[in-house]
Structures are given as C-alpha cells and as structure tokens.
Design a protein around this motif. Sequence first.
Motif: not given
Length: 780
Positions: A241, A246, A255-258, A342-343
Amino acid sequence: MAERIPTEDFDRELLPFLTEVSSAALGAKVLSCSDDFFASKDNLIKRIPSASLKGQFGPNGALYDGWESRRHNPTFDWVIILLAPKLSHLTYFDIDTSHFSGNEAPASQVFALSLSEPTSHLSPNDERWQEVLPLVELGPNQRHIFRASHIGTRGVWSAVMVRMIPDGGMARFRAYGDPVAPEPYESLPPSSTEPINLLSPLTSARIIACSDANFSPPGNLLLPGRGFDMSDGWETRRSQVGRGKYAPGGVLAGQERREWVVIKMSCPGVLRWVEVDTAFHPGNYPVACKVEANLSDSDDPNESSWTTIVAQKPLGPHRQHWFDIERGVESTVFSHIRLTTFPDGGLKRLRVYGHPFAPGQTIAPTALTIPALPLTPEAFAPYGQVIQGFSLPTSAPKGSHVTIANQGTAFKVHRMLKVEHNYPEEKQADIKDGLIHPLKMLERHKYTTQAFIPMGKGTLGEPALAPGGAYLVVVARNGKDDKPDLSTLRAFMATSAQGVSYDVGTWHHYCYTLDGPLDYALIEAQIGDGSVDDCEVIVPPQPFCHIRISPFTATTEATQEPLMPPINKEHDLSDHGFMHPEVITASGFAPYGQVIRKYPNERTRPKDLDFQPAPHGLTQKYARLADISHSYPVEAAAQTAVSVFRATPKEGLKRGLPFPIKILERHPCTSQAFIPMGKGEWRGKGEDALPPGGEMLVIVALNGKDDRPDPKTVKAFRVPSSIGISYHQGIWHHPVLVVDQTMDLACVETQISTGIPEPDPRDCEVLQVDEPWGIIAVPS
C-alpha cells in the motif's frame, strides 16, 4: 535463408505470448533418435532451462543436460518429436546449445509432418516430411532463434524431425506455434454434453497481456495438470500500500491493488464454469479473484466491454477452486477472458469450461441448468462452511487456526464452523444429530445452522454399507422477497470426506446421495415441540431449475476391516493383567458418554430412540443421539464449534501388543464428540483420499473421590469408523487413538480458546503419570 531473431527481442516481445508446442509440459514426446550415447534425447523438450553439469562424469563420459550423440557421423543425427497438439501451425524455433562448447551441433535443419491419427512410431525416411526450417548454422553455448518458413506457418503439423549436422550436442529444442482451434457448434448442444476447456493451449488459447510477471510467466496458467512446485505458475511482485506503482504520483496511485492477465480463448464460445488453482502456493496465493469475459475481434478489448462471469470470490491455499458463472450470461458468446487477482500473488492454473460457438448465431432460450461442481470451502462460503481434513496444515482455509494435537499424532483445524441458533430466548434449544435432475424443492432452517457429516463405513461384525457414496449439495441465499434468490442458486458435488454446514436461513435441498448409501451425523438445534416452525419448505409448481451432474470418479474407503498381523508371541495378551477392549455399544458406553450411530434394523434399535423415517423412504433419521452441552460461565465467551482432527496412529500403538495408559485428559466444562468421517475423493479434483481402513481405540475413566481418574473404572472400547462417540462433561479419556490408518475426525465441542497463541487451561486438563493406570491388550 532462415530469418534469425535476436534473443533479447524474442524474449521481450514474443515469448510471453507464444505456445511451446514441443514442450513436455504440454504433453509432447520424444519418439526416437539416431543416437543419444552421451546425453538422452528426452532432455531436449524439458520445460526448465538446461543446467550446467560441468565436472560431472558418468560411465560414458561427461554429463550434459541435453541431447548428445557419438562423434564422427558422416551425415547427420536426427530426433523425432511428437508435438503436444494434434495439429499446429509452426511459427518459431529455439535451438539451444547452452553448456555445449566444442561439442555443440554445428548446424541444424527441421522437418515436419501431419498425422490424421496419433502414433508412437515414425520413421525418418517417411516421404511426408517437409522442410519447415532450412539448414542453419549454430554456435556454442547459446540460444538460436529462427522464424519458421512459410510452409511451417501455413501448414498444420503433428510432429517434427530435428537434424543435428553432422553430430554433437543440443541442450534444448523448442518449437512454437498456433494449435488448431476446435470446430464451433452450429447450435447449443444438449445439456448432457460435457464442456471443454476453452483456455487450453493445445487448442490455441494464448496469453494476450498481463500486468506483471516478475517471478513466473502467465503462460504457465494454461498448462495441463497441477504442476510440481511453485515455479510453474504465474506469480507477481508483492504490492505494498502506497509503494511502487501505488505510491503517490505512481501510475496506479489511489487505486485498489490488483494484478491481471488477458487470455484469448481457443475459439468463441458459451461458458459454463471456471477453475482457478492455487496448487503449491500455500502462503502467497491471492486473497481473491474475479473473472470477466468479452467478445472482440481485437486483442486489445475496450475496457467497457468486459462482462463479469465470476464475481469477486475468495481463494484458498494449495487448492483447486470451481466457480459457477453468474446467472444471465449462460447464452452469451465470449472470445476473451480477463482474470484479476486481489491484491497480488501466485496462481497455478486457470481453466474456463464451455462449448465452442460461433458469434452471430441465434441461441434459443432453454430452461436454466446449473452444473454440480466439486465442493470447496471458498465457493461454499456464502452459504455455510465445509467440514473436511487437508493433506497439509497449510491447505486449511485462510484464517483457520491449526495446531498440533494429541502428542504430535494429529493436527487440528479449529472451528471450521460455529454451531449457532437464534431461537426465541424463552425456549430451550436441544441439539440432535443424526439423481437430482429437476430441482423441485428447497428448505431452510430460519433459526439454526445445520451440519451434515458423512461417516465412515468400517464395521466390527455388523453388515457394512455398500461401497460408494457422494452427495449433491444445492443452495441459494434468501432474496428480498423472503424467498430463494435464484441468481445465487448453486450446486456442489461433495465426497464422503466432506461435510457441510448451512448458515442460519440458507435455502437448500436435502442431501441427495448419488452413488452409494451414506450415514450422516447431523448437528443442529431444534425445539421440537411444535411451538416454532423449525423448517420451512418450498415446492413450486415448476422446478426451480435442472442440475447437471458431470461424470465423476468417486472412491471410498474399504467397508471391511483389513487383515491384521497375528498377536506378538512375546506378549501373552490373554493375561488377566491386561484390559481387553470391547466393541462399543450404547449401553456399555452410557456411563461415559453417548454413541452416534445408525442401527441396521428395528431389533437392534433401542426402544426409546427417536426414530423418524422419511416419507419418501430414502432416509432414516435417528434423532437426539448425543447432547452438545457445556457449563462455561457466560463471561468466558466459549464457542460451540466443529473442528477436524487429522489423526495418525500413535507410535507404540500396534496390533497384538500391549499399550500402557499413561495419559488421560478431561474437559471439565464441555461435552466432546468425535465423528469418524468418510474417505471418498473425486479423483483428480480436490484432496486425495486417505488410505482405507482404520478404527478408534477409546479409553475412558470416571472421576474418583480424589478428583483424579478412578483406576477401577478405566475401560477401553473398539470403535469402527461408522460410529461416533460423545464424552460427557468431565469424563477422563485418552487423547484420540486411531489404529491402522490415518483418519479424519470431526470434533464437536465448546471451547474458550482455539489453542493459538496459547490454549485456555479451563478447556482441557491433562494428567501424565509414570505408572500406568492400566495396560490395554490392543486387539489383533
């Protein structure tokens, strides 16, 4: 002249998106060669790069990880390789002479032929061979990349012959190509038609793009089988994070980690279900995944064109996961798949099953048919919990507490499900235990969880159940209209080694046994006096849907005891100083606890037993066989739950030998039940079955006046795998003992602690002595 391609450009721009049709990992085989005196021809098509064996020698000379022939061939040596796909266009060749320096092949040439039927015998003199790579010069200790000739790219081929001119060594030979896609259906086939894997590289599926491949490439996702270690999957970097891409100002900041991979299917088609495998990724598998699909003529589909076929689902360690597709897209034709994790983390395989179908054709509407897929904890999570053992402690669902138990003879997966109820407080709840094609009914229990645990089929003198046994589990969540939400309707195939627990209010069909009779232990809370409607049943005018049951191969444990060795003559076990275990009965065990079992006939059934035959005649229910009770104070926050012990035979516990009782334990505040589980498997899908056989040896004692075990009351029982037992609160007993074979035991108990990080001393008291309370004559 053949076009030579720089290795760096090939690896960066082409290799991630090619199919290696000559790879042993896909099923290619080396059929024959002219000579492999120094190093085996089979090394040529290994998946992994060649390793240096410098300084190592065998009886024929220096060792090499490749193919090497004798010296002084006047013409050439040759090797014939049967390609993995039945038919394939050929695009590139990688001829590798790594670690061969001074003994490398000076030149090479490649031929190919097409076969109408597979064969294991091909001659180098066959007139059908056609040149697909002209004579090329090679150098020592390096890879050589060439583009195939027009004949190779336009034709379709089944085998290649590689010439080594005149002789020498090659480390690896890799042929890349485009396999021929399957023929599409002109109309949807009957529901009985088995779907195929539309992501198979053997029928031209290929990787288009991916977000990251730091540890291993995404192309591994499409390989057959389940691999052999962590290396042959797709694994990405760790994403933290606020760091890397990111981080503030990074390309994905906020953004969402993916991570993601895009795959072009073998051909367009309609989809039925998805398999996601995390084999050999016990600690670095993704938390969850989502699968989308679209129909596109381009390999760069528009972002807005993706349709979700599997909504975001949790994943577990070292496990195959099967997911039914979302309702409403069963008749939609797709061409590309996007898997998002994810992630981050690693996956082993991805497969999407469906039927080839050309776009633009009209698909006539049909009745809803859903597949019965193998049962897994993650797919079943919206409806309840799965009760089962695992081959590895690290395979237990994420968040499970796993501890070593019973002096190192077992590992225990704690609280696989919680036994709960929400009956009105003024009522005292009691605990009791225990082919679909059209789905014609659903029921729910509005106030209680309900667990079904298939029991083993061992026997000690009584007739055993017939072999076989798997069962169908059909579930749906409750909808806004307080009726089943058919968009959540799912079907699962469970083996006899798996139990299920339905959450409070989950709609479900009763357990439908498929290929042989099963006994189930049933764990639920009920009032039973008619004051509350314990069970609500819906039978609509028309079936909810139809269930498609795929062909499956299930195996179950042997129903008879294995032959045992004779008594060890060094020990006279008939001596009166030994205690001889008796076969357990409800009356004999009554001072210590209760017996959980079925009865073969009315003659053997206790007179006061609550026996409830089902109206359809397929089920017999023996109610309230054992109580689940505890006396913990409310402030202790003890939890009633079901755990699973994978118990192995204890060292020193042998048939025909004496066994001293030096350890006894008791649970002062809770009853404790052990239910031997079945040993079935769906071969090739999920956990392997445990070896057949096994029984429990149960040793118990009443509490004495000194608050210690009373030696005069010590008793031993033989318990076959078809019978469970429940200890009363405070009964002294030996930790679980299994004889002959490993067994999975479902354990129903109330505890404060899960044993992690430390057990709560109020849960269990253990006594260990030097002088045994008694010596058991272990029966032979």
